[in-house]
Design a protein around this motif. Structure first.
Motif, mmCIF file in Angstrom:
data_model
loop_
_atom_site.group_PDB
_atom_site.id
_atom_site.type_symbol
_atom_site.label_atom_id
_atom_site.label_comp_id
_atom_site.label_asym_id
_atom_site.label_seq_id
_atom_site.Cartn_x
_atom_site.Cartn_y
_atom_site.Cartn_z
ATOM 1 N N SER A 102 -34.845 11.317 29.939
ATOM 2 C CA SER A 102 -34.048 10.791 31.043
ATOM 3 C C SER A 102 -32.594 10.652 30.621
ATOM 4 O O SER A 102 -32.268 10.605 29.431
ATOM 5 C CB SER A 102 -34.601 9.438 31.488
ATOM 6 O OG SER A 102 -34.579 8.524 30.418
ATOM 7 N N GLU A 103 -31.735 10.596 31.595
ATOM 8 C CA GLU A 103 -30.310 10.435 31.330
ATOM 9 C C GLU A 103 -30.023 9.026 30.821
ATOM 10 O O GLU A 103 -30.813 8.104 31.008
ATOM 11 C CB GLU A 103 -29.509 10.709 32.597
ATOM 12 C CG GLU A 103 -29.620 12.147 33.089
ATOM 13 C CD GLU A 103 -28.792 12.392 34.340
ATOM 14 O OE1 GLU A 103 -28.226 11.403 34.866
ATOM 15 O OE2 GLU A 103 -28.731 13.543 34.797
ATOM 16 N N GLY A 104 -28.880 8.905 30.198
ATOM 17 C CA GLY A 104 -28.460 7.600 29.715
ATOM 18 C C GLY A 104 -28.683 7.447 28.226
ATOM 19 O O GLY A 104 -28.981 8.412 27.516
ATOM 20 N N THR A 105 -28.552 6.223 27.749
ATOM 21 C CA THR A 105 -28.688 5.917 26.328
ATOM 22 C C THR A 105 -29.692 4.795 26.147
ATOM 23 O O THR A 105 -29.610 3.756 26.821
ATOM 24 C CB THR A 105 -27.340 5.491 25.735
ATOM 25 O OG1 THR A 105 -26.395 6.542 25.929
ATOM 26 C CG2 THR A 105 -27.484 5.200 24.242
ATOM 27 N N ALA A 151 -55.614 14.107 25.555
ATOM 28 C CA ALA A 151 -54.339 14.765 25.847
ATOM 29 C C ALA A 151 -53.876 14.362 27.246
ATOM 30 O O ALA A 151 -53.301 15.154 27.982
ATOM 31 C CB ALA A 151 -54.496 16.279 25.748
ATOM 32 N N GLY A 152 -54.105 13.115 27.613
ATOM 33 C CA GLY A 152 -53.926 12.685 28.994
ATOM 34 C C GLY A 152 -52.504 12.490 29.467
ATOM 35 O O GLY A 152 -52.272 12.385 30.673
ATOM 36 N N THR A 153 -51.518 12.453 28.581
ATOM 37 C CA THR A 153 -50.143 12.218 29.027
ATOM 38 C C THR A 153 -49.634 13.417 29.808
ATOM 39 O O THR A 153 -49.652 14.545 29.322
ATOM 40 C CB THR A 153 -49.220 11.954 27.833
ATOM 41 O OG1 THR A 153 -49.744 10.883 27.056
ATOM 42 C CG2 THR A 153 -47.821 11.592 28.306
ATOM 43 N N THR A 154 -49.174 13.177 31.025
ATOM 44 C CA THR A 154 -48.788 14.260 31.930
ATOM 45 C C THR A 154 -47.339 14.148 32.364
ATOM 46 O O THR A 154 -46.805 13.044 32.495
ATOM 47 C CB THR A 154 -49.699 14.260 33.177
ATOM 48 O OG1 THR A 154 -49.212 15.196 34.127
ATOM 49 C CG2 THR A 154 -49.756 12.887 33.824
ATOM 50 N N SER A 155 -46.715 15.297 32.583
ATOM 51 C CA SER A 155 -45.347 15.316 33.099
ATOM 52 C C SER A 155 -45.322 15.227 34.615
ATOM 53 O O SER A 155 -44.257 15.129 35.215
ATOM 54 C CB SER A 155 -44.652 16.613 32.657
ATOM 55 O OG SER A 155 -45.291 17.742 33.241
ATOM 56 N N VAL A 156 -46.498 15.261 35.230
ATOM 57 C CA VAL A 156 -46.605 15.223 36.690
ATOM 58 C C VAL A 156 -47.438 14.004 37.081
ATOM 59 O O VAL A 156 -48.594 13.894 36.671
ATOM 60 C CB VAL A 156 -47.281 16.501 37.228
ATOM 61 C CG1 VAL A 156 -47.388 16.439 38.750
ATOM 62 C CG2 VAL A 156 -46.525 17.741 36.789
ATOM 63 N N PRO A 157 -46.901 13.068 37.844
ATOM 64 C CA PRO A 157 -47.684 11.881 38.212
ATOM 65 C C PRO A 157 -48.873 12.246 39.088
ATOM 66 O O PRO A 157 -48.841 13.219 39.839
ATOM 67 C CB PRO A 157 -46.679 11.011 38.971
ATOM 68 C CG PRO A 157 -45.652 11.973 39.479
ATOM 69 C CD PRO A 157 -45.554 13.046 38.451
ATOM 70 N N GLY A 158 -49.936 11.480 38.967
ATOM 71 C CA GLY A 158 -51.141 11.741 39.736
ATOM 72 C C GLY A 158 -51.820 10.448 40.141
ATOM 73 O O GLY A 158 -51.266 9.363 39.981
ATOM 74 N N ALA A 210 -34.047 4.640 30.564
ATOM 75 C CA ALA A 210 -32.806 5.369 30.293
ATOM 76 C C ALA A 210 -32.751 5.859 28.855
ATOM 77 O O ALA A 210 -33.004 5.101 27.914
ATOM 78 C CB ALA A 210 -31.600 4.472 30.586
ATOM 79 N N GLY A 211 -32.445 7.153 28.683
ATOM 80 C CA GLY A 211 -32.277 7.740 27.357
ATOM 81 C C GLY A 211 -33.569 7.932 26.582
ATOM 82 O O GLY A 211 -33.527 8.323 25.416
ATOM 83 N N GLN A 212 -34.708 7.697 27.210
ATOM 84 C CA GLN A 212 -35.988 7.793 26.501
ATOM 85 C C GLN A 212 -36.704 9.108 26.804
ATOM 86 O O GLN A 212 -36.345 9.840 27.731
ATOM 87 C CB GLN A 212 -36.877 6.598 26.860
ATOM 88 C CG GLN A 212 -36.288 5.257 26.438
ATOM 89 C CD GLN A 212 -37.299 4.144 26.549
ATOM 90 O OE1 GLN A 212 -38.355 4.167 25.917
ATOM 91 N NE2 GLN A 212 -36.979 3.145 27.368
ATOM 92 N N THR A 213 -37.711 9.413 25.994
ATOM 93 C CA THR A 213 -38.437 10.671 26.110
ATOM 94 C C THR A 213 -39.895 10.430 26.483
ATOM 95 O O THR A 213 -40.429 9.329 26.316
ATOM 96 C CB THR A 213 -38.401 11.457 24.779
ATOM 97 O OG1 THR A 213 -39.030 10.673 23.751
ATOM 98 C CG2 THR A 213 -36.988 11.778 24.366
ATOM 99 N N LEU A 214 -40.531 11.492 26.957
ATOM 100 C CA LEU A 214 -41.969 11.508 27.224
ATOM 101 C C LEU A 214 -42.532 12.818 26.703
ATOM 102 O O LEU A 214 -42.147 13.894 27.156
ATOM 103 C CB LEU A 214 -42.247 11.377 28.720
ATOM 104 C CG LEU A 214 -43.740 11.461 29.112
ATOM 105 C CD1 LEU A 214 -44.477 10.194 28.673
ATOM 106 C CD2 LEU A 214 -43.891 11.674 30.614
#
Length: 367
Positions: free
Chosen positions: A59-62, A143-150, A74-78
């Motif tokens: 995400s954007e930001g710091t 491996a359940g972490t998804t980039s698409v919400p469900g 903000a500024g974090q990854t997934l």
């Protein structure tokens, strides 16, 4: 809830098993100590677990570590959409490594055990000298972490899938399987079968139609390359049901597939598709396995015609590929004298018998 059982042992199935559905109270026999002693020793030289493939969202930001609980991220990854792979390498690894990919609503658990507690195919092929790599596909299981919400639903759908999987009829709160069925149909096994079902974390429907085979296919291909690097050999890919689609697609992303074993997959790749061309051009040997109750299933249940269509398409695919120098085989187990299998061939009471048939195909076709 009490469940009445239907069981008929393999050695009681006639050459032309009856198509009637029946119920009784006989339960599946648990594996005995004697049977365990008759198995080859299971000797593991190395085992582990790793994640492979996937994406990283940012995400954007710091990110401010002094305000770690702020709500925006903000500024974090997934890290998401990767495969999770558990592996075991036997002491005497003298056969091709094997990658196992599950089907809809399943996880790698299905390859590791059976509903009545017997060892699964992963143990069987380990004993035959294969290293095994068991995949939880992206957005499933570990491996359940998804980039698409469900949406994870609590809708009561066990019997829908029981019927689609061609196990039999569910009537009056009872599992009523086909005569001669190899499904372990005692109370405890039926309960275990339903409890191995695993939700897709990205699903928005309860039909599985929003499954993304490309995401899974790319992760599977990355797994293939990782296994090739780790073992020094190209692996065999074993798929089941919905996992069949990513199995075909993986061939477009890697040159390291030694063979594909498709256990009752969905449709084969369409002629002219990238997956079709990849399998053809790379001359990957392919075998399809189909169980019983396809020609002799209950015609009133839509799953009977569904699986007839899938098997017919596999036969057409084989004819087209083989006419062009390919190596594709469609195994109809009843024609091989192996009766009573439903959709989960590798979890039935005769799963070792089918595994032995698979091993013979490997030795003949995978170089």
């Amino acid at each position: 809830m009490a469940v009445n059982m239907v069981v008929s042992a393999a050695d009681e199935v006639a050459a032309n098993p009856p198509t009637t559905i029946t119920a009784n109270t006989q339960s599946s026999a648990l594996i005995t100590n004697k049977a365990m002693k008759q198995r080859k020793p299971l000797q593991i030289a190395e085992q582990g677990i790793f994640s492979v493939g996937g994406v990283v969202l940012q995400s954007e930001g710091t990110f401010n570590p002094e305000d770690l609980w702020e709500a925006t991220g903000a500024g974090q990854t997934l890290h998401a959409d990767h495969a999770n792979v558990m592996y075991q390498i036997p002491v005497k690894a003298d056969e091709a490594p094997m990658i196992f990919l599950h089907g809809y609503g399943q996880s790698r658990m299905g390859w590791m055990t059976t509903p009545n507690g017997r060892p699964g195919w992963s143990d069987y092929f380990l004993r035959e000298g294969h290293s095994v790599f068991l995949v939880d596909q992206p957005r499933r299981g570990e491996a359940g972490t998804t980039s698409v919400p469900g949406i994870i639903t609590n809708k009561t759908l066990d019997q829908r899938w029981y019927t689609q999987f061609r196990i039999g009829r569910w009537e009056n709160n009872k599992s009523v399987v086909y005569e001669g069925s190899q499904f372990p149909n005692d109370d405890a096994s039926v309960d275990q079968f339903f409890r191995q079902m695993t939700p897709d974390t990205f699903m928005k429907t309860d039909t599985g139609f929003d499954f993304d085979p490309v995401v899974v296919g790319k992760a599977l291909a990355t797994t293939v390359d990782e296994v090739t690097t780790k073992t020094g050999e190209k692996p065999i890919v074993v798929t089941h049901s919905q996992g069949g689609g990513p199995g075909w697609l993986a061939a477009t992303y890697t040159n390291n597939i030694a063979g594909i074993i498709a256990i009752e997959p969905g449709n084969p790749p369409a002629a002219g598709s990238d997956a079709y061309k990849a399998i053809d051009e790379k001359k990957i040997p392919v075998v399809f396995y189909y169980g019983d109750y396809i020609d002799n299933g209950d015609p009133a249940i839509s799953a009977t015609a569904f699986w007839q269509g899938r098997r017919d398409n596999a036969k057409k695919f084989a004819e087209e590929m083989n006419a062009n120098g390919g190596n594709v085989t469609v195994i109809d187990l009843p024609k091989e004298g192996i009766y009573g299998n439903e959709h989960f061939i590798f979890q039935d009471k005769n799963s070792d018998e089918v595994a032995a048939h698979v091993e013979k195909w490997i030795k003949k076709n995978v170089k």
